[in-house]
Design a protein around this motif. Structure first.
Motif, PDB file in Angstrom:
ATOM      1  N   MET A   1       0.858  -1.128  -0.010  1.00  0.00           N
ATOM      2  CA  MET A   1       0.114   0.130   0.134  1.00  0.00           C
ATOM      3  C   MET A   1       0.965   1.172  -0.117  1.00  0.00           C
ATOM      4  O   MET A   1       2.169   1.202   0.414  1.00  0.00           O
ATOM      5  N   GLN A   3       0.584   5.330   0.343  1.00  0.00           N
ATOM      6  CA  GLN A   3      -0.200   6.712   0.467  1.00  0.00           C
ATOM      7  C   GLN A   3       0.397   8.126   0.135  1.00  0.00           C
ATOM      8  O   GLN A   3       1.381   8.166   0.660  1.00  0.00           O
ATOM      9  N   CYS A   8      -4.617   6.609  -2.088  1.00  0.00           N
ATOM     10  CA  CYS A   8      -3.994   5.399  -1.381  1.00  0.00           C
ATOM     11  C   CYS A   8      -4.009   4.525  -2.845  1.00  0.00           C
ATOM     12  O   CYS A   8      -4.931   4.281  -3.200  1.00  0.00           O
ATOM     13  N   LYS A  10      -3.217   0.728  -3.929  1.00  0.00           N
ATOM     14  CA  LYS A  10      -3.084  -0.524  -3.312  1.00  0.00           C
ATOM     15  C   LYS A  10      -3.698  -1.905  -4.453  1.00  0.00           C
ATOM     16  O   LYS A  10      -4.211  -1.371  -5.344  1.00  0.00           O
ATOM     17  N   GLN A  11      -3.705  -3.093  -3.858  1.00  0.00           N
ATOM     18  CA  GLN A  11      -4.163  -4.120  -4.748  1.00  0.00           C
ATOM     19  C   GLN A  11      -5.729  -4.097  -4.187  1.00  0.00           C
ATOM     20  O   GLN A  11      -5.937  -3.967  -3.008  1.00  0.00           O
ATOM     21  N   CYS A  57      -6.630   2.937  -6.790  1.00  0.00           N
ATOM     22  CA  CYS A  57      -6.304   4.219  -6.241  1.00  0.00           C
ATOM     23  C   CYS A  57      -7.728   4.779  -5.514  1.00  0.00           C
ATOM     24  O   CYS A  57      -8.662   4.702  -6.067  1.00  0.00           O
TER      25      CYS A  57
END
Length: 197
Positions: A1, A3, A8, A10-11, A57
């Protein structure tokens, strides 16, 4: 992750995140680019969903952009290639990048560069040799800028025309390496700022 401010990267893992992916697919590939018929459900579940991985996102826990990838054949691009066997060359490990979408209000923000950076980082840990895409014809300038080359003529009708393209993974470092380095520095500054806040 990762930020960065309100964003943010991430998967997508949770059912809620995947539901937002399906809604963004619908908004982009049914309503905006009429690639699929409108079923009236407000969601579009990709036919390769079970094999896809999604880099997303989030902004304030709402999905504002995503890229999906799949490195297991069969690939959807095969149906758009004059010679699909090109994907089966010895030593070739393609990864298909699919369903790149960003909500209209975030298209000039950090979302797309952040997703590309996250995918670039992912590629360093995988045995992939080539990125393959079915590039929307209107975005050909962007794809060419990234280093993609056509594998055949555009296919489709109206606004839903796609050009099969590929890019050796190593070439992305040549075409986007400087941008990725700048992104890395930006991330480091952002991280330091967040730690001191």
């Amino acid at each position: 992750m990762l930020q960065i401010g309100a964003y943010c990267f991430k998967q997508a893992l949770s059912p809620q995140e995947l539901e937002q992916v399906h809604r963004l697919n619908y908004q982009t590939f049914v309503q905006e680019i009429p690639q699929h018929a409108d079923t009236g459900t407000g969601q579009l579940v990709d036919k390769f969903h079970e094999k896809n991985r999604y880099l997303i996102c989030l902004k304030d826990n709402e999905l504002v952009g995503m890229i999906s990838w799949c490195d297991q054949p069969p690939f959807s691009i095969a149906s758009r290639l004059p010679d699909p066997s090109i994907l089966e060359q010895p030593g070739l490990r393609p990864v298909e990048i699919r369903l790149m979408a960003v909500v209209p209000t975030e298209r000039n923000s950090l979302v797309l560069p952040g997703l590309v950076w996250a995918l670039f980082q992912q590629s360093k840990t995988m045995p992939w040799t080539h990125f393959v895409i079915s590039g929307v014809v209107e975005q050909r300038e962007l794809h060419t800028h990234l280093g993609f080359e056509p594998l055949g003529p555009p296919i489709g009708t109206g606004r839903a025309q796609f050009t099969p393209m590929w890019l050796p993974v190593g070439k992305l470092d040549e075409t986007m390496g400087r941008s990725m380095q700048l992104w890395q520095k930006r991330l480091e500054r952002s991280s330091r700022t967040q730690q001191t806040a």
